[in-house]
Design an enzyme around this catalytic site. Structure first.
Site, PDB file in Angstrom:
ATOM      1  CG  HIS A 308      35.698  -1.560  22.337  1.00 51.91           C
ATOM      2  ND1 HIS A 308      34.744  -2.261  21.650  1.00 51.91           N
ATOM      3  CD2 HIS A 308      35.118  -0.398  22.733  1.00 51.91           C
ATOM      4  CE1 HIS A 308      33.634  -1.547  21.616  1.00 51.91           C
ATOM      5  NE2 HIS A 308      33.829  -0.421  22.263  1.00 51.91           N
ATOM      6  CG  ASP A 366      35.615   6.189  27.080  1.00 44.90           C
ATOM      7  OD1 ASP A 366      34.981   7.148  26.606  1.00 44.90           O
ATOM      8  OD2 ASP A 366      35.099   5.119  27.416  1.00 44.90           O
TER       9      ASP A 366
HETATM   10  N1  ACO Z   1      43.903  -3.395  31.155  1.00 41.10           N
HETATM   11  C1  ACO Z   1      44.513  -4.561  31.426  1.00 41.10           C
HETATM   12  N2  ACO Z   1      44.073  -5.774  31.018  1.00 41.10           N
HETATM   13  C2  ACO Z   1      42.926  -5.794  30.305  1.00 41.10           C
HETATM   14  C3  ACO Z   1      42.226  -4.619  29.969  1.00 41.10           C
HETATM   15  C4  ACO Z   1      42.747  -3.383  30.426  1.00 41.10           C
HETATM   16  N3  ACO Z   1      42.116  -2.234  30.151  1.00 41.10           N
HETATM   17  N4  ACO Z   1      41.127  -4.942  29.258  1.00 41.10           N
HETATM   18  C5  ACO Z   1      41.130  -6.271  29.136  1.00 41.10           C
HETATM   19  N5  ACO Z   1      42.234  -6.801  29.763  1.00 41.10           N
HETATM   20  C6  ACO Z   1      42.638  -8.205  29.803  1.00 41.10           C
HETATM   21  C7  ACO Z   1      41.789  -9.011  30.772  1.00 41.10           C
HETATM   22  O1  ACO Z   1      42.353  -9.040  32.058  1.00 41.10           O
HETATM   23  C8  ACO Z   1      41.794 -10.357  30.103  1.00 41.10           C
HETATM   24  O2  ACO Z   1      43.052 -10.955  30.358  1.00 41.10           O
HETATM   25  P1  ACO Z   1      43.159 -12.566  30.624  1.00 41.10           P
HETATM   26  O3  ACO Z   1      42.750 -13.184  29.324  1.00 41.10           O
HETATM   27  O4  ACO Z   1      44.569 -12.783  30.995  1.00 41.10           O
HETATM   28  O5  ACO Z   1      42.184 -12.861  31.723  1.00 41.10           O
HETATM   29  C9  ACO Z   1      41.758 -10.045  28.617  1.00 41.10           C
HETATM   30  O6  ACO Z   1      42.366  -8.742  28.506  1.00 41.10           O
HETATM   31  C10 ACO Z   1      40.355  -9.995  28.023  1.00 41.10           C
HETATM   32  O7  ACO Z   1      39.559  -9.138  28.838  1.00 41.10           O
HETATM   33  P2  ACO Z   1      37.965  -9.212  28.928  1.00 41.10           P
HETATM   34  O8  ACO Z   1      37.525  -8.480  30.143  1.00 41.10           O
HETATM   35  O9  ACO Z   1      37.529 -10.635  28.759  1.00 41.10           O
HETATM   36  O10 ACO Z   1      37.555  -8.423  27.611  1.00 41.10           O
HETATM   37  P3  ACO Z   1      36.143  -7.844  27.321  1.00 41.10           P
HETATM   38  O11 ACO Z   1      36.036  -7.760  25.851  1.00 41.10           O
HETATM   39  O12 ACO Z   1      35.071  -8.585  28.041  1.00 41.10           O
HETATM   40  O13 ACO Z   1      36.205  -6.392  28.004  1.00 41.10           O
HETATM   41  C11 ACO Z   1      36.373  -4.067  28.367  1.00 41.10           C
HETATM   42  C12 ACO Z   1      36.201  -5.206  27.325  1.00 41.10           C
HETATM   43  C13 ACO Z   1      35.281  -4.180  29.438  1.00 41.10           C
HETATM   44  C14 ACO Z   1      36.190  -2.740  27.631  1.00 41.10           C
HETATM   45  C15 ACO Z   1      37.780  -4.185  29.000  1.00 41.10           C
HETATM   46  O14 ACO Z   1      38.767  -4.134  28.011  1.00 41.10           O
HETATM   47  C16 ACO Z   1      38.022  -3.112  30.072  1.00 41.10           C
HETATM   48  O15 ACO Z   1      37.642  -3.311  31.225  1.00 41.10           O
HETATM   49  N6  ACO Z   1      38.662  -1.953  29.688  1.00 41.10           N
HETATM   50  C17 ACO Z   1      38.874  -0.875  30.611  1.00 41.10           C
HETATM   51  C18 ACO Z   1      37.595  -0.063  30.756  1.00 41.10           C
HETATM   52  C19 ACO Z   1      37.293   0.767  29.530  1.00 41.10           C
HETATM   53  O16 ACO Z   1      38.152   1.463  28.978  1.00 41.10           O
HETATM   54  N7  ACO Z   1      36.003   0.736  29.113  1.00 41.10           N
HETATM   55  C20 ACO Z   1      35.533   1.549  27.979  1.00 41.10           C
HETATM   56  C21 ACO Z   1      34.949   0.667  26.917  1.00 41.10           C
HETATM   57  S1  ACO Z   1      34.545   1.639  25.509  1.00 41.10           S
HETATM   58  C22 ACO Z   1      33.072   2.353  25.889  1.00 41.10           C
HETATM   59  O17 ACO Z   1      32.279   1.933  26.653  1.00 41.10           O
HETATM   60  C23 ACO Z   1      32.800   3.600  25.154  1.00 41.10           C
END
Ligand code: ACO
Length: 431
Positions: A308, A366
């Protein structure tokens, strides 16, 4: 907001500039850069708005480090346990918990607006049966501005109020109609003797040939999902609603914009993606394969329902959702107990894995909501529409707050231009 009395100093090319630091009631202070461009000629660069407060708000407070979510100061856990959705709607809209008479009046106003204009049925018929319900509700919510002309003057507080009540009251009817249309069943009109949530479940699952018996435990689980999703401060869809509203667009159009933004898999679409992922995993012995893929930098796969932007220790909504999932699966035999087992095991393994621990990735709201919605009988395509239904009150509360704000102005971010500088047009035969 109040001036903290402190300033932030910036030095650019030997020139010093001073900017006020403002404080809210809690949370990080902010550097007021509103005069930055006028005084320095520079913009700030902040794609994804990770360091930018776009507005002042007194509705929802999140402390991502502490895993804290509060609506108007009330912790989400207390609201999920003791309140119900319409009371939470009142709280979000008006700022305080209602008295008994205020609540009765509010519930009666919402209940009296549950039907949609009969002509709106024709809109649904224009869609293909296999249209995603998010596409349908985006269109139908926007179309409401063509039906309720008497509540689109945003400068009239009475009209703003009527539009708000209309949307909260009608969105369950619209979402249920989108569902009925997609499964080829007749629309089911609302019944005002039922509470908001039981009425929604009935409009989705009753058919002329068979009544849908009210089940308090299932209505309660659905109501909790509504409460947990009702608002989440300045997320992507809420910011979209505010941005659309900042131009003076009518409230139905603004909420339609919010629904469109929510659809994306990084936002509201994650609940659908999460259940689909759990089903694809299928058995607990395949979990490690998916964990491996999520960790592989060359594989775009991410664990859906994990991570998140704001919560970096845990998402308080996920805790409540996990309890609710246990409750619902103890009441209905949906055949999804293995899916819940996979979710729990996946969570356990990921929370012990260095990759997820070091990146502070935890289950979000979620992760378990899909398991509950599935057990209630909803197909995955309905998960995001149900999120939109729940979030409508949050969007409206934020929109109303913005409109009433005296310093409100049209939202207009700036850019760092990296495209070609001026070029001369060449006629086609010379290119
Ligand atoms: N699975 C695996 N790796 C992940 C995940 C995941 N779900 N989420 C983040 N990471 C990793 C990224 O690859 C990144 O790794 P790196 O530093 O080696 O490149 C690091 O964690 C940071 O990720 P970001 O994308 O920069 O984090 P951000 O805060 O921008 O993204 C997000 C948040 C979009 C929610 C992300 O965690 C994601 O895509 N999760 C899966 C989708 C999801 O569940 N969305 C629901 C959000 S809650 C809502 O809307 C109600």
């Amino acid at each position: 907001m109040k001036d903290s009395g402190r300033t932030a100093e910036i030095s650019i090319g030997g020139e010093n500039y001073s900017f006020p630091i403002l404080s809210g009631t809690t949370g990080p202070d902010v550097i007021d850069v509103r005069k930055l461009y006028a005084s320095t000629g520079f913009f700030t660069f902040d794609p994804g708005f990770t360091s930018t407060a776009s507005c002042e708000s007194s509705i929802t407070y999140i402390d991502g480090e502490a895993g804290m979510l509060q609506y108007r100061g009330y912790p989400i856990e207390e609201l999920a346990e003791h309140s119900h959705f319409l009371e939470v709607c009142f709280l979000l809209l008006y700022g305080d918990l209602p008295s008994a008479s205020q609540l009765e009046d509010f519930m009666s106003r919402v209940t009296n607006h549950t039907m949609v204009h009969e002509q709106m049925r024709n809109f649904f018929n224009g869609f293909r049966r296999d249209a995603h319900p998010m596409a349908i509700i985006t269109g139908v919510m926007g179309a409401m501005s063509a039906f309720y002309h008497d509540s689109i003057d945003i400068n009239d507080p009475v009209q703003r109020e009527i539009a708000s009540i209309r949307m909260i009251a009608k969105v369950p009817t619209i979402v249920a109609m989108a569902y009925k249309y997609s499964v080829g069943q007749p629309f089911c009109y609302p019944r005002n003797d039922l509470d908001y949530t039981s009425n929604f479940l009935r409009m989705c699952f009753e058919v002329p040939a068979e009544a849908y018996p009210e089940n308090k435990a299932l209505s309660r689980a659905m109501d909790r999902i509504f409460i947990l999703h009702a608002d989440h401060e300045q997320n992507a869809s809420t910011s979209t609603v505010r941005l659309a509203g900042s131009s003076g667009a009518n409230p139905f159009a603004c909420i339609a914009a919010g629904i469109a933004c929510l659809w994306g898999p990084s936002h509201g679409g994650a609940n659908q993606a999460c259940l689909e992922m759990l089903l694809e995993i299928g058995t607990t012995d395949r979990i490690s394969e998916f964990i491996k893929r999520a960790k592989d930098p060359d594989d775009p796969f991410r664990l859906m329902g994990f991570g998140h932007r704001v919560y970096k220790n845990f998402d308080p909504r996920a805790k409540v959702m996990k309890e609710s999932a246990d409750e619902v699966l103890s009441v209905v035999d949906s055949g999804r107990k293995p899916t819940l087992q996979i979710a729990k095991e996946l969570e356990r393994i990921a929370l012990e894995d260095e990759y997820f621990v070091s990146r502070r990735l935890y289950p979000n709201v979620d992760f378990y909501s899909g398991v509950i919605l599935d057990a209630l009988g909803f197909p995955t395509a309905m998960f995001t529409p149900i999120f939109a239904l729940s979030r409508t009150v949050g969007w409206i509360s934020q929109w109303k707050e913005m409109i009433a704000e005296p310093m409100q102005k049209i939202g207009r971010p700036r850019q760092l231009f990296v495209g070609p500088v001026e070029r001369r047009y060449l006629p086609l035969h010379q290119r």
